[in-house]
Design an enzyme around this catalytic site. Structure first.
Site, PDB file in Angstrom:
ATOM      1  N   ARG A 112       0.817  -1.208   0.000  1.00 42.52           N
ATOM      2  CA  ARG A 112       0.000   0.000   0.000  1.00 42.52           C
ATOM      3  C   ARG A 112       0.856   1.265   0.000  1.00 42.52           C
ATOM      4  NH1 ARG A 112      -4.932   1.952  -1.497  1.00 42.52           N
ATOM      5  NH2 ARG A 112      -5.005   4.048  -0.661  1.00 42.52           N
ATOM      6  N   GLU A 113       1.955   1.241   0.729  1.00 47.08           N
ATOM      7  CA  GLU A 113       2.755   2.455   0.895  1.00 47.08           C
ATOM      8  C   GLU A 113       3.632   2.770  -0.321  1.00 47.08           C
ATOM      9  OE1 GLU A 113       2.543   4.693   3.161  1.00 47.08           O
ATOM     10  OE2 GLU A 113       1.149   3.626   4.475  1.00 47.08           O
TER      11      GLU A 113
END
Length: 406
Positions: A131-132
């Site tokens: 996600r990051e």
């Protein structure tokens, strides 16, 4: 006509002068404000000049204000309050799931060692990593010192970014990274786990044993640093993050929140059931759980554990934490989507929601602050107001509801 031409020329020449003046103010700010603080933190002049000496303002960064000015009004539509379903775009979550599975196999021994050390499941680490930064594949475009310097000088939260700028300089002083290696987002979050400099100093781990924590290039350091962060934030080994459930109409959506926990077995006694049809695991049933309805009655519902709120320490958004938990589950157990869908909801301006929140505050409700984001306190306050006013509680704002709550 002549007078107009003279005025036009004056404006054309004034614009660069104004920009130059702002740059000169910035250079004076770095020298007069940041350098003394950096020196007190143990940063040498050589380190300071190497990181900041040639830096210019980046006025393209979002959220900037003229130094000394108040925050400008924001008219923004965000998935956090207008369309939660967008956060769970299947193309995005499908990529993270498939890639996460592949990387789980590739780094199996490293992940097992990290999980043994910190107690955080590999699937959660992979989901956050994906996600990051797209598992380290997304370009991290900005010079951290330019971003942090600019935001320290002219953001709406200058004190925060001044501290983070000093911390970034300390990282260089300690020899953990060179200024050129410290790439960040426009918000100043660095490397594959997207740590602010303060988080790097507190939680970054040298798991590959090369002498310094490298969250830009090292996969073991990146994953172990995420695990260290979650462990320090209170991760409970052996517990899940949560379970998708059905919530009967007899259970009010206004019971949501981490401050209204019950034993999960007591939630079950109220008629809340797992969508899978399976009973809650015995060790979970004996422990505390929390009702989570991130879109009120307009989306899936969950019984969350304390670990859900640990993920929120990484990013305070309910939808972020839910994305991480859901993607992690799919990485480990397969492509099972949420059983309930997300209803189509109104597109609302953050400023309008903030007005509604202030109105509710005026009536004595605790909405968690009039920030224009419907967090759990706002959602349950809406539900309480609806019930008090003879409406069916939905615990979610709408344009009609914003007009009704005055």
């Amino acid at each position: 006509m002549f007078r107009f031409a003279v005025l036009l020329l004056a404006l054309l020449f004034a614009a660069p002068a104004a920009t130059q003046s702002l740059q000169a103010q910035y250079e004076a700010f770095l020298e007069g404000t940041i350098w003394p603080q950096a020196k007190l933190a143990g940063v040498s002049r050589k380190t300071f000049d190497g990181a900041m000496g040639a830096k210019r303002l980046n006025t393209d960064i979002p959220g900037l204000v003229t130094p000394g000015a108040k925050e400008p009004p924001r008219r923004m539509r965000q998935a956090e309050f207008s369309a939660p379903a967008k956060y769970f775009n299947e193309r995005n979550i499908g990529y993270i799931t498939a890639t996460g599975r592949s990387l789980a196999r590739k780094y199996a021994s490293t992940l097992a060692s990290i999980e043994k050390t910190y107690g955080v499941p590999a699937r959660i680490l992979l989901a956050i990593w994906g996600r990051e930064s797209g598992f380290g594949r997304v370009d991290i475009p900005h010079d951290a010192f330019q971003v942090l310097g600019t935001k320290a000088f002219m953001s709406t939260r200058p004190e925060l970014f001044r501290r983070e700028l000093i911390n970034a300089l300390v990282i260089v002083q300690l020899g953990h990274a060179s200024p050129s290696a410290m790439r960040s987002s426009w918000a100043g979050a660095m490397g594959q786990p997207q740590f602010l400099p303060s988080s790097y100093l507190q939680y970054a781990v040298d798991f590959d044993g090369n002498g310094h924590p490298d969250i830009w290039n090292s996969v073991p350091d990146t994953l172990a640093s995420i695990a260290a962060y979650l462990k320090a934030s209170g991760w409970v080994p052996g517990r899940d993050w949560g379970f998708e459930v059905t919530v009967p109409a007899s259970v009010s959506c206004a019971l949501e929140g981490p401050d209204r926990g019950k034993r999960i077995s007591d939630w079950a006694k109220l008629g809340i059931r797992r969508v899978s049809g399976k009973p809650f695991p015995e060790h979970e049933a004996r422990a505390e759980g929390f009702l989570l309805m991130p879109a009120g009655r307009h989306g899936p519902a969950f019984i969350a554990t304390p670990n859900f709120y640990v993920i929120k320490e990484y990013n305070e958004s309910d939808l972020y934490a839910l994305f991480v938990g859901h993607a992690g589950d799919r990485i480990q157990w397969g492509d099972s989507r949420f059983s309930a869908g997300w209803d189509r909801t109104d597109s609302m301006l953050r400023s309008d929601i903030a007005k509604m929140q202030r109105a509710l505050e005026g009536k004595g409700y605790d909405v968690g602050g009039a920030d224009g984001l419907p967090g759990f306190k706002t959602r349950r306050s809406i539900g309480d107001w609806q019930e008090k006013n003879g409406r069916t509680p939905t615990c979610w704002p709408s344009n009609a509801l914003i007009s009704a709550i005055r």
